[in-house]
Design an enzyme around this catalytic site. Structure first.
Site, PDB file in Angstrom:
ATOM      1  N   CYS A  20       0.817  -1.221   0.000  1.00 58.07           N
ATOM      2  CA  CYS A  20       0.000   0.000   0.000  1.00 58.07           C
ATOM      3  C   CYS A  20       0.847   1.267   0.000  1.00 58.07           C
ATOM      4  O   CYS A  20       0.390   2.324  -0.423  1.00 58.07           O
ATOM      5  CB  CYS A  20      -0.940   0.002   1.201  1.00 58.07           C
ATOM      6  SG  CYS A  20      -2.093  -1.368   1.138  1.00 58.07           S
ATOM      7  N   ASN A  70      -9.943  -0.671  -2.046  1.00 54.63           N
ATOM      8  CA  ASN A  70      -8.519  -0.434  -1.790  1.00 54.63           C
ATOM      9  C   ASN A  70      -7.730  -1.044  -2.949  1.00 54.63           C
ATOM     10  O   ASN A  70      -7.713  -2.259  -3.116  1.00 54.63           O
ATOM     11  CB  ASN A  70      -8.141  -1.089  -0.451  1.00 54.63           C
ATOM     12  CG  ASN A  70      -6.670  -0.953  -0.097  1.00 54.63           C
ATOM     13  OD1 ASN A  70      -5.851  -0.647  -0.943  1.00 54.63           O
ATOM     14  ND2 ASN A  70      -6.359  -1.208   1.163  1.00 54.63           N
ATOM     15  N   HIS A  76      -3.663   7.173   1.127  1.00 53.11           N
ATOM     16  CA  HIS A  76      -3.883   5.861   0.514  1.00 53.11           C
ATOM     17  C   HIS A  76      -5.297   5.422   0.879  1.00 53.11           C
ATOM     18  O   HIS A  76      -5.705   5.518   2.036  1.00 53.11           O
ATOM     19  CB  HIS A  76      -2.847   4.871   1.029  1.00 53.11           C
ATOM     20  CG  HIS A  76      -3.262   3.447   0.864  1.00 53.11           C
ATOM     21  ND1 HIS A  76      -3.630   2.935  -0.362  1.00 53.11           N
ATOM     22  CD2 HIS A  76      -3.411   2.435   1.761  1.00 53.11           C
ATOM     23  CE1 HIS A  76      -3.979   1.668  -0.209  1.00 53.11           C
ATOM     24  NE2 HIS A  76      -3.861   1.339   1.068  1.00 53.11           N
TER      25      HIS A  76
HETATM   26  N1  COA Z   1     -19.239  -9.337   5.876  1.00 54.35           N
HETATM   27  C1  COA Z   1     -19.932  -9.611   6.985  1.00 54.35           C
HETATM   28  N2  COA Z   1     -19.347  -9.934   8.155  1.00 54.35           N
HETATM   29  C2  COA Z   1     -18.004  -9.981   8.185  1.00 54.35           C
HETATM   30  C3  COA Z   1     -17.230  -9.710   7.062  1.00 54.35           C
HETATM   31  C4  COA Z   1     -17.882  -9.385   5.862  1.00 54.35           C
HETATM   32  N3  COA Z   1     -17.237  -9.076   4.719  1.00 54.35           N
HETATM   33  N4  COA Z   1     -15.935  -9.836   7.386  1.00 54.35           N
HETATM   34  C5  COA Z   1     -15.891 -10.179   8.684  1.00 54.35           C
HETATM   35  N5  COA Z   1     -17.146 -10.276   9.169  1.00 54.35           N
HETATM   36  C6  COA Z   1     -17.571 -10.611  10.526  1.00 54.35           C
HETATM   37  C7  COA Z   1     -16.519 -11.341  11.300  1.00 54.35           C
HETATM   38  O1  COA Z   1     -16.567 -12.725  11.025  1.00 54.35           O
HETATM   39  C8  COA Z   1     -16.913 -11.035  12.725  1.00 54.35           C
HETATM   40  O2  COA Z   1     -17.975 -11.865  13.083  1.00 54.35           O
HETATM   41  P1  COA Z   1     -18.106 -12.406  14.599  1.00 54.35           P
HETATM   42  O3  COA Z   1     -18.246 -11.198  15.442  1.00 54.35           O
HETATM   43  O4  COA Z   1     -19.321 -13.259  14.525  1.00 54.35           O
HETATM   44  O5  COA Z   1     -16.845 -13.168  14.850  1.00 54.35           O
HETATM   45  C9  COA Z   1     -17.452  -9.598  12.622  1.00 54.35           C
HETATM   46  O6  COA Z   1     -17.780  -9.390  11.249  1.00 54.35           O
HETATM   47  C10 COA Z   1     -16.480  -8.549  13.066  1.00 54.35           C
HETATM   48  O7  COA Z   1     -15.239  -8.833  12.465  1.00 54.35           O
HETATM   49  P2  COA Z   1     -13.984  -7.921  12.702  1.00 54.35           P
HETATM   50  O8  COA Z   1     -12.845  -8.466  11.900  1.00 54.35           O
HETATM   51  O9  COA Z   1     -13.795  -7.740  14.161  1.00 54.35           O
HETATM   52  O10 COA Z   1     -14.499  -6.556  12.070  1.00 54.35           O
HETATM   53  P3  COA Z   1     -13.872  -5.139  12.126  1.00 54.35           P
HETATM   54  O11 COA Z   1     -14.825  -4.213  12.713  1.00 54.35           O
HETATM   55  O12 COA Z   1     -12.469  -5.135  12.648  1.00 54.35           O
HETATM   56  O13 COA Z   1     -13.766  -4.786  10.582  1.00 54.35           O
HETATM   57  C11 COA Z   1     -12.119  -4.633   8.868  1.00 54.35           C
HETATM   58  C12 COA Z   1     -12.926  -5.553   9.743  1.00 54.35           C
HETATM   59  C13 COA Z   1     -11.183  -5.443   8.020  1.00 54.35           C
HETATM   60  C14 COA Z   1     -13.072  -3.855   7.964  1.00 54.35           C
HETATM   61  C15 COA Z   1     -11.358  -3.630   9.770  1.00 54.35           C
HETATM   62  O14 COA Z   1     -10.625  -4.321  10.748  1.00 54.35           O
HETATM   63  C16 COA Z   1     -10.429  -2.757   9.002  1.00 54.35           C
HETATM   64  O15 COA Z   1     -10.862  -1.943   8.212  1.00 54.35           O
HETATM   65  N6  COA Z   1      -9.121  -2.872   9.235  1.00 54.35           N
HETATM   66  C17 COA Z   1      -8.143  -2.115   8.505  1.00 54.35           C
HETATM   67  C18 COA Z   1      -7.964  -2.760   7.198  1.00 54.35           C
HETATM   68  C19 COA Z   1      -7.194  -1.944   6.251  1.00 54.35           C
HETATM   69  O16 COA Z   1      -7.282  -0.742   6.228  1.00 54.35           O
HETATM   70  N7  COA Z   1      -6.428  -2.623   5.444  1.00 54.35           N
HETATM   71  C20 COA Z   1      -5.664  -2.033   4.447  1.00 54.35           C
HETATM   72  C21 COA Z   1      -4.427  -1.516   5.053  1.00 54.35           C
HETATM   73  S1  COA Z   1      -3.425  -0.935   3.829  1.00 54.35           S
END
Ligand code: COA
Length: 336
Positions: free
Chosen positions: A115, A293, A263
């Site tokens: 990224c 992204n 980004h």
């Molecule tokens: N659709 C529906 N539910 C989903 C899902 C999807 N696409 N992906 C995960 N879930 C579920 C999980 O299984 C979890 O379920 P549970 O509570 O029953 O276990 C729940 O949603 C919460 O998951 P979690 O991973 O804790 O969600 P979050 O709030 O952390 O959001 C991201 C996940 C990835 C969106 C978030 O962590 C994020 O944006 N992180 C930064 C990522 C990023 O910027 N990456 C690029 C960097 S360059």
């Protein structure tokens, strides 16, 4: 010492729009979850058979950037190509661009900083120009994620985030040291290398012969892994730090920022930074809603769109900032 300045920008995204509702037909997800957590409404995914690859999309973006720069391809002295999704494991796509554009046998460097790839690539190009080694450099960020994502419910926390596309910039020598790229700032923290990672086809953990022998359909090493919450927490800190580092280096206050192009990792990260720096909506450019992204392509695509929409004008202070796998992060301060 010279400065470098951007004289041409271009972008290319595949036609195929994939909405959140489309994804919900492939895996257990829904529009509300994706929009609430990431801000993404849709992304572009290359359609099989379209011929688009990381290299060819990069070439399409580069052609536009070169034309807008008003230079001839033979004026290009060097190519820098940033991607995490090369067409081939080696060689990298820089040489494919040299060939496809029919550029003479100039050097072609591939940057692998995910990224932060475009920020790293700009920094390399800027410093080659600053020292006088090259005059015109083509810098590309391009990604084809969609062919490498786990599109089942197992991969949903990663696959809904990423999109395909390419952006490019032509940099040239600027003799006025108060214009163009003023400074670039690069960082890494390899301790967290495996918090956002694609293990295969690297050879450090699994040997190709073993993978082939095991032929295990549950082998996930070919899909990206992301510790989402850990990445999020680190991203907001590092984005803020590296933007401040760039401003301080140039004796600028936060209110000097005319346009911040982060980004496009996650809209919530960008909103956090905007709030922290008390920036108005017209001081921060976001298009993750449309493209997801696109990793190394996200900044050049966003920069191109911001410029096309007239949101960047001569004399503006433009700040680019990125964070991602590695961890790596960086910023670029530009006087446009
Ligand atoms: N659709 C529906 N539910 C989903 C899902 C999807 N696409 N992906 C995960 N879930 C579920 C999980 O299984 C979890 O379920 P549970 O509570 O029953 O276990 C729940 O949603 C919460 O998951 P979690 O991973 O804790 O969600 P979050 O709030 O952390 O959001 C991201 C996940 C990835 C969106 C978030 O962590 C994020 O944006 N992180 C930064 C990522 C990023 O910027 N990456 C690029 C960097 S360059």
């Amino acid at each position: 010492m010279y400065n470098s300045k951007i004289i041409g920008l271009g972008k290319y995204v595949p036609d195929n729009v994939v909405t959140n509702n489309d994804l919900s037909k492939m895996m257990d997800t829904n529009d509300a979850w994706i929009q609430e957590r990431t801000g993404i409404k849709e992304r572009r995914w290359v359609k099989e058979g379209s011929g688009d690859t990381t290299a060819t999309m990069g070439v399409k973006a580069a052609k536009i950037a070169i034309e807008r720069a008003g230079i001839d391809k033979d004026d290009i002295d060097f190519i820098v190509f940033a991607t995490l999704s090369p067409d081939m494991y080696f060689p990298g796509p820089g040489v494919q661009v040299q060939h496809a554009l029919g550029i003479k046998t100039v050097g072609a460097l591939d940057v692998r900083n995910q990224c932060s790839g475009f920020v790293y690539a700009l920094s390399v190009a800027d410093n080659f120009i600053k020292t006088g080694m090259y005059k015109n450099i083509l810098v590309i960020g391009s990604e084809l994620h969609s062919h490498g994502l786990d599109k089942t419910t197992r991969g949903r926390s990663v696959s809904v985030i990423f999109g395909d596309g390419a952006g490019a910039a032509v940099l040239t020598r600027e003799e006025n040291n108060s214009k163009g790229i003023l400074s670039t700032h690069l960082h890494s923290e390899g301790e967290h290398a495996e918090e956002l990672v694609l293990i295969a086809p690297g050879l450090g953990k699994r040997w190709v012969n073993d993978i082939l022998k095991d032929n295990d359909p549950n082998d996930e090493s070919y899909f990206p892994y992301m510790n989402g919450q850990f990445v999020f927490k680190n991203a907001v800190v590092r984005f803020s730090e590296v933007i401040m580092e760039g401003l301080i280096k140039n004796n600028l206050q936060v209110d000097a920022i005319d346009m911040l192009i982060p980004h496009q990792a996650n809209l919530r990260i960008a909103q956090f930074i905007q709030k922290k720096f008390k920036l108005n909506d017209d001081q921060v450019f976001n298009n993750i809603q449309k493209y997801g992204n696109t990793t190394a392509a996200s900044i050049p695509i966003a920069l191109t769109e911001a410029w096309e929409e007239g949101k960047i004008k001569e004399g503006d202070t433009v700040v680019l900032a990125a964070f991602g796998s590695g961890f790596t992060w960086g910023s670029v301060i530009i006087k446009w």
